[in-house]
Motif scaffolding. Structure first.
Motif, PDB file in Angstrom:
ATOM      1  N   LEU A 117     -20.409   4.856 -10.606  1.00  0.00           N
ATOM      2  CA  LEU A 117     -21.016   5.561  -9.560  1.00  0.00           C
ATOM      3  C   LEU A 117     -20.352   4.973  -8.175  1.00  0.00           C
ATOM      4  O   LEU A 117     -20.466   5.839  -7.466  1.00  0.00           O
ATOM      5  N   ASN A 120     -18.771   8.204  -5.988  1.00  0.00           N
ATOM      6  CA  ASN A 120     -19.972   9.282  -5.206  1.00  0.00           C
ATOM      7  C   ASN A 120     -19.949   8.785  -3.938  1.00  0.00           C
ATOM      8  O   ASN A 120     -21.316   8.363  -3.682  1.00  0.00           O
ATOM      9  N   ALA A 125     -26.371   7.837  -4.687  1.00  0.00           N
ATOM     10  CA  ALA A 125     -26.148   7.264  -5.530  1.00  0.00           C
ATOM     11  C   ALA A 125     -26.991   6.195  -6.863  1.00  0.00           C
ATOM     12  O   ALA A 125     -26.688   5.743  -7.311  1.00  0.00           O
ATOM     13  N   ILE A 140     -30.008   6.450 -10.667  1.00  0.00           N
ATOM     14  CA  ILE A 140     -30.961   7.634 -10.663  1.00  0.00           C
ATOM     15  C   ILE A 140     -29.534   8.173 -12.022  1.00  0.00           C
ATOM     16  O   ILE A 140     -28.880   7.655 -12.634  1.00  0.00           O
ATOM     17  N   ARG A 142     -27.426  11.479 -13.850  1.00  0.00           N
ATOM     18  CA  ARG A 142     -25.037  11.405 -13.949  1.00  0.00           C
ATOM     19  C   ARG A 142     -25.974  12.191 -14.913  1.00  0.00           C
ATOM     20  O   ARG A 142     -25.841  12.856 -15.990  1.00  0.00           O
ATOM     21  N   CYS A 148     -23.625  11.584 -10.209  1.00  0.00           N
ATOM     22  CA  CYS A 148     -24.912  11.070  -9.834  1.00  0.00           C
ATOM     23  C   CYS A 148     -26.035  12.813  -9.396  1.00  0.00           C
ATOM     24  O   CYS A 148     -25.530  14.242  -8.883  1.00  0.00           O
ATOM     25  N   CYS A 150     -27.443  13.932  -7.090  1.00  0.00           N
ATOM     26  CA  CYS A 150     -27.930  13.691  -6.064  1.00  0.00           C
ATOM     27  C   CYS A 150     -27.335  14.059  -5.219  1.00  0.00           C
ATOM     28  O   CYS A 150     -25.961  14.847  -5.645  1.00  0.00           O
TER      29      CYS A 150
END
Length: 195
Positions: A117, A120, A125, A140, A142, A148, A150
């Protein structure tokens, strides 16, 4: 003359019939996005701040309802407006991040420490949901590129600006209705899951 009028009437009737048939075959206005598909193009927030990968319907999110408010030590505040159980087996958390400081906020550390992550930046994330009852943490979701599911705040969040966010997680069991929402560097907030 009568023959020409009859042909003209027949052509007009056929055209009208064809128009009705074609109208019945029209799409749904482009709203055929799947429940588990969360990606969409960048959309400006109400304050003019741009954020990538906004959740569908994010602009319509009611800001009247607040499940929890998380206040950081640096003037940044996170208001969580909803945590909804979706049909695809995931939970979508939506809210608003407000930068109450006098400088731009780049969400440093919010992407978490997990290696996958780290790309990100300026995102949530690193957020997770913790089911205290089931003693389980949900990281989270992905995509296949490790990004992610998000919001990513393009260019950070400027001083005095609010920006909407969303984050998606695997859904806890149906009997779990309360979870702890955690973002690195911020206090924990307990929220209710609806749906």
């Amino acid at each position: 003359m009568t023959r020409i009028r009859c042909k003209a009437s027949a052509v007009a009737a056929a055209t009208a019939t064809l128009a009705v048939v074609l109208a019945g075959c029209g799409g749904d206005g482009g709203s055929g996005e799947g429940g588990s598909e969360s990606k969409s193009s960048a959309a400006p927030s109400s304050s003019g701040q741009k954020s990538e990968d906004s959740a569908p319907g994010e602009k319509e999110e009611s800001q009247g309802q607040t499940l929890a408010t998380i206040k950081g030590s640096n003037g940044v505040e996170v208001a969580i407006n909803s945590a909804t159980r979706e049909a695809g087996g995931f939970v979508t958390v939506k809210g608003v991040v407000t930068n109450g400081s006098n400088q731009a906020f780049s969400a440093d550390g919010w992407q978490g420490a997990e290696q996958e992550l780290m790309n990100n930046h300026a995102s949530v994330a690193g957020a997770s949901l913790v089911d205290q009852q089931g003693k389980k943490r949900y990281l989270i979701l992905r995509d296949t590129d490790g990004k992610c599911l998000c919001t990513r705040f393009v260019g950070g969040i400027q001083a005095g600006v609010s920006a909407p966010f969303f984050a998606q997680f695997p859904a806890p069991p149906a009997e779990t209705t309360e979870v702890d929402f955690q973002i690195p560097t911020m206090p924990t907030a307990t929220i209710k899951i609806s749906g």
